[in-house]
Enzyme design. Structure first.
Site, PDB file in Angstrom:
ATOM      1  N   ARG A 189       1.027  -1.192   0.041  1.00  0.00           N
ATOM      2  CA  ARG A 189      -0.082  -0.089   0.026  1.00  0.00           C
ATOM      3  C   ARG A 189       0.964   1.228   0.023  1.00  0.00           C
ATOM      4  O   ARG A 189       1.654   1.453   0.909  1.00  0.00           O
ATOM      5  CB  ARG A 189      -0.920   0.126   1.312  1.00  0.00           C
ATOM      6  N   HIS A 196      -7.448   0.965  -6.416  1.00  0.00           N
ATOM      7  CA  HIS A 196      -7.626   0.042  -5.254  1.00  0.00           C
ATOM      8  C   HIS A 196      -8.218  -1.437  -5.569  1.00  0.00           C
ATOM      9  O   HIS A 196      -9.477  -1.522  -5.237  1.00  0.00           O
ATOM     10  CB  HIS A 196      -8.535   0.849  -4.124  1.00  0.00           C
ATOM     11  N   GLN A 216     -10.184  -4.019  -3.203  1.00  0.00           N
ATOM     12  CA  GLN A 216     -11.315  -3.494  -2.621  1.00  0.00           C
ATOM     13  C   GLN A 216     -12.508  -3.918  -3.729  1.00  0.00           C
ATOM     14  O   GLN A 216     -13.480  -4.026  -3.396  1.00  0.00           O
ATOM     15  CB  GLN A 216     -11.507  -1.924  -2.264  1.00  0.00           C
ATOM     16  N   ASP A 268     -17.389   7.414  -1.686  1.00  0.00           N
ATOM     17  CA  ASP A 268     -15.950   7.227  -0.818  1.00  0.00           C
ATOM     18  C   ASP A 268     -15.481   8.825  -0.126  1.00  0.00           C
ATOM     19  O   ASP A 268     -16.342   9.711  -0.813  1.00  0.00           O
ATOM     20  CB  ASP A 268     -14.818   6.713  -1.817  1.00  0.00           C
ATOM     21  N   CYS A 298     -16.255   1.849   0.764  1.00  0.00           N
ATOM     22  CA  CYS A 298     -15.163   0.874   1.106  1.00  0.00           C
ATOM     23  C   CYS A 298     -14.792   1.113   2.434  1.00  0.00           C
ATOM     24  O   CYS A 298     -14.097   0.176   2.939  1.00  0.00           O
ATOM     25  CB  CYS A 298     -13.819   1.186  -0.051  1.00  0.00           C
ATOM     26  N   ARG A 356     -13.339  -8.630   1.736  1.00  0.00           N
ATOM     27  CA  ARG A 356     -12.046  -8.205   1.625  1.00  0.00           C
ATOM     28  C   ARG A 356     -11.002  -9.495   1.797  1.00  0.00           C
ATOM     29  O   ARG A 356     -10.277  -9.912   1.100  1.00  0.00           O
ATOM     30  CB  ARG A 356     -11.607  -7.132   2.297  1.00  0.00           C
TER      31      ARG A 356
HETATM   32  N1  NVA Z   1      -9.971   6.520  -1.238  1.00  0.00           N
HETATM   33  C1  NVA Z   1      -9.479   6.596  -0.004  1.00  0.00           C
HETATM   34  C2  NVA Z   1      -9.652   5.065   0.013  1.00  0.00           C
HETATM   35  C3  NVA Z   1      -9.332   4.516   1.565  1.00  0.00           C
HETATM   36  C4  NVA Z   1      -9.492   2.783   1.597  1.00  0.00           C
HETATM   37  C5  NVA Z   1      -7.974   6.782   0.222  1.00  0.00           C
HETATM   38  O1  NVA Z   1      -7.135   6.522  -0.633  1.00  0.00           O
HETATM   39  O2  NVA Z   1      -7.733   7.048   1.435  1.00  0.00           O
HETATM   40  N1   CP Z   2     -11.253  -0.080   2.473  1.00  0.00           N
HETATM   41  C1   CP Z   2      -9.892  -0.235   3.115  1.00  0.00           C
HETATM   42  O1   CP Z   2      -8.886  -0.496   2.200  1.00  0.00           O
HETATM   43  O2   CP Z   2      -9.716   0.084   4.573  1.00  0.00           O
HETATM   44  P1   CP Z   2      -8.234   0.336   5.154  1.00  0.00           P
HETATM   45  O3   CP Z   2      -7.747   1.765   4.716  1.00  0.00           O
HETATM   46  O4   CP Z   2      -8.570   0.234   6.540  1.00  0.00           O
HETATM   47  O5   CP Z   2      -7.300  -0.808   4.877  1.00  0.00           O
END
Ligand code: NVA
Ligand code: CP
Length: 303
Positions: free
Chosen positions: A103, A130, A133, A222, A262, A290
């Site tokens: 990540r 992502h 997800q 989101d 998500c 997930r």
């Molecule tokens: N769009 C959000 C998703 C978090 C799971 C981010 O990138 O922070």
């Molecule tokens: N939806 C998601 O990826 O959550 P986290 O940021 O908690 O991993």
């Protein structure tokens, strides 16, 4: 089949459908308490350069349930945060572990990691995509609606972010109709949109959330400021006013619609507390899936 899971657009529909089949099988086995140690003795390295609850826990628990082991590696406590080149990290890690989940910020960085790594690399979120997800989300729609494509219209309301880009890829691969509503300055990535349209995707853009929500079977949103955009929070809150999933917007959608997010969510910003807690919301099923989908992805790539 691809070595890595970096973007849905890299994968064929048939290979992704096979992952859903394996997901259903592994989920059923888990629920029955049947062993399914498909990755016995294997190790997943998990690199995190951003925060996480769901991704970290579901990958780690998933590896354990598959008979393997997962290692949490934060950029702050490894040499990654001190500037060791990605190509060196990739080659070193590949000598120890059987798969890498990352990540991070840049999609290009993940692609470089995959290029230099001899073991599969899984994208656990970048600024661009992502994919894990959206796989979990599609599996959740299949569970609730029986299928996730032919007769369904999806809408995306809010920021044209990493989640939106992955939904656009999914629309291209699976062929469902997707209506995207974002403020003009926050549209999804133009290259992602263009590539999806080139693949025959049925995607329309509008700046009007009501237009996107009208008749939709699946509503998705989101946060307005993603990780890394915290400084823009105020400006974004102003720009996204009116792009909230609330009971008024739901009235325009299909009466049997499902609402997805998500998570983590900012209640009463992009979605009201009432809707997220209401009968159309399937957000916790998404979160659970997930685990099951990622087990199938890991088993597919790392077996
Ligand atoms: N769009 C959000 C998703 C978090 C799971 C981010 O990138 O922070
Ligand atoms: N939806 C998601 O990826 O959550 P986290 O940021 O908690 O991993």
């Amino acid at each position: 089949m691809k070595k890595d899971f970096l973007s849905l657009a890299d994968w064929s529909r048939d290979d992704l459908l096979a992952i859903f089949d394996l997901t259903a099988e592994l989920k059923a086995k888990q629920k029955r308490g049947e062993e399914h140690r498909l990755l016995a003795g294997k190790t997943l390295g998990m690199i995190f350069e951003k925060s996480s609850t769901r991704t970290r826990v579901s990958f780690e628990v998933g590896m354990y349930q598959l008979g393997g082991h997962a290692l949490f590696l934060s950029s702050g406590t490894t040499q990654i945060g001190r500037g060791e080149p990605i190509k060196d990290t990739a080659r070193v890690m590949a000598r120890y572990v059987d798969g890498i989940m990352i990540r991070t910020f840049s999609q290009e960085g993940v692609e470089e990691l995959a290029r230099w790594s001899d073991v599969p690399v899984i994208n656990g979120l970048t600024d661009m995509y992502h994919p894990c997800q959206v796989m979990a989300d599609l599996f959740t729609v299949i569970e609730h609606k029986g299928e996730a494509w032919s007769g369904l219209t999806y809408c995306w309301i809010g920021d044209g972010n990493n989640m939106a880009n992955s939904w656009i890829n999914a629309a291209a691969v699976f062929g469902f109709e997707l209506k995207v509503a974002t403020p003009d300055g926050y549209r999804p990535d133009a290259r992602v949109m263009e590539r999806a349209r080139g693949m025959g995707a049925r995607i329309t853009y509008t700046a009007d959330p009501a237009e996107a929500a009208r008749g939709a079977h699946v509503l998705n949103t989101d946060v307005w400021a993603s990780m890394g955009q915290e400084a823009e929070q105020k400006e974004r809150a102003a720009a996204f006013k009116g792009y909230q999933i609330n009971s008024g917007l739901l009235k325009l959608a299909d009466p049997k619609c499902v609402v997805m997010h998500c998570l983590p969510a900012h209640r009463d910003e992009e979605i009201t507390d009432e809707v997220i807690e209401g009968p159309h919301s399937i957000v916790f099923d998404e979160a659970e899936n997930r685990l099951h989908v990622q087990k199938a992805i890991m088993a597919t790539l790392m077996r």
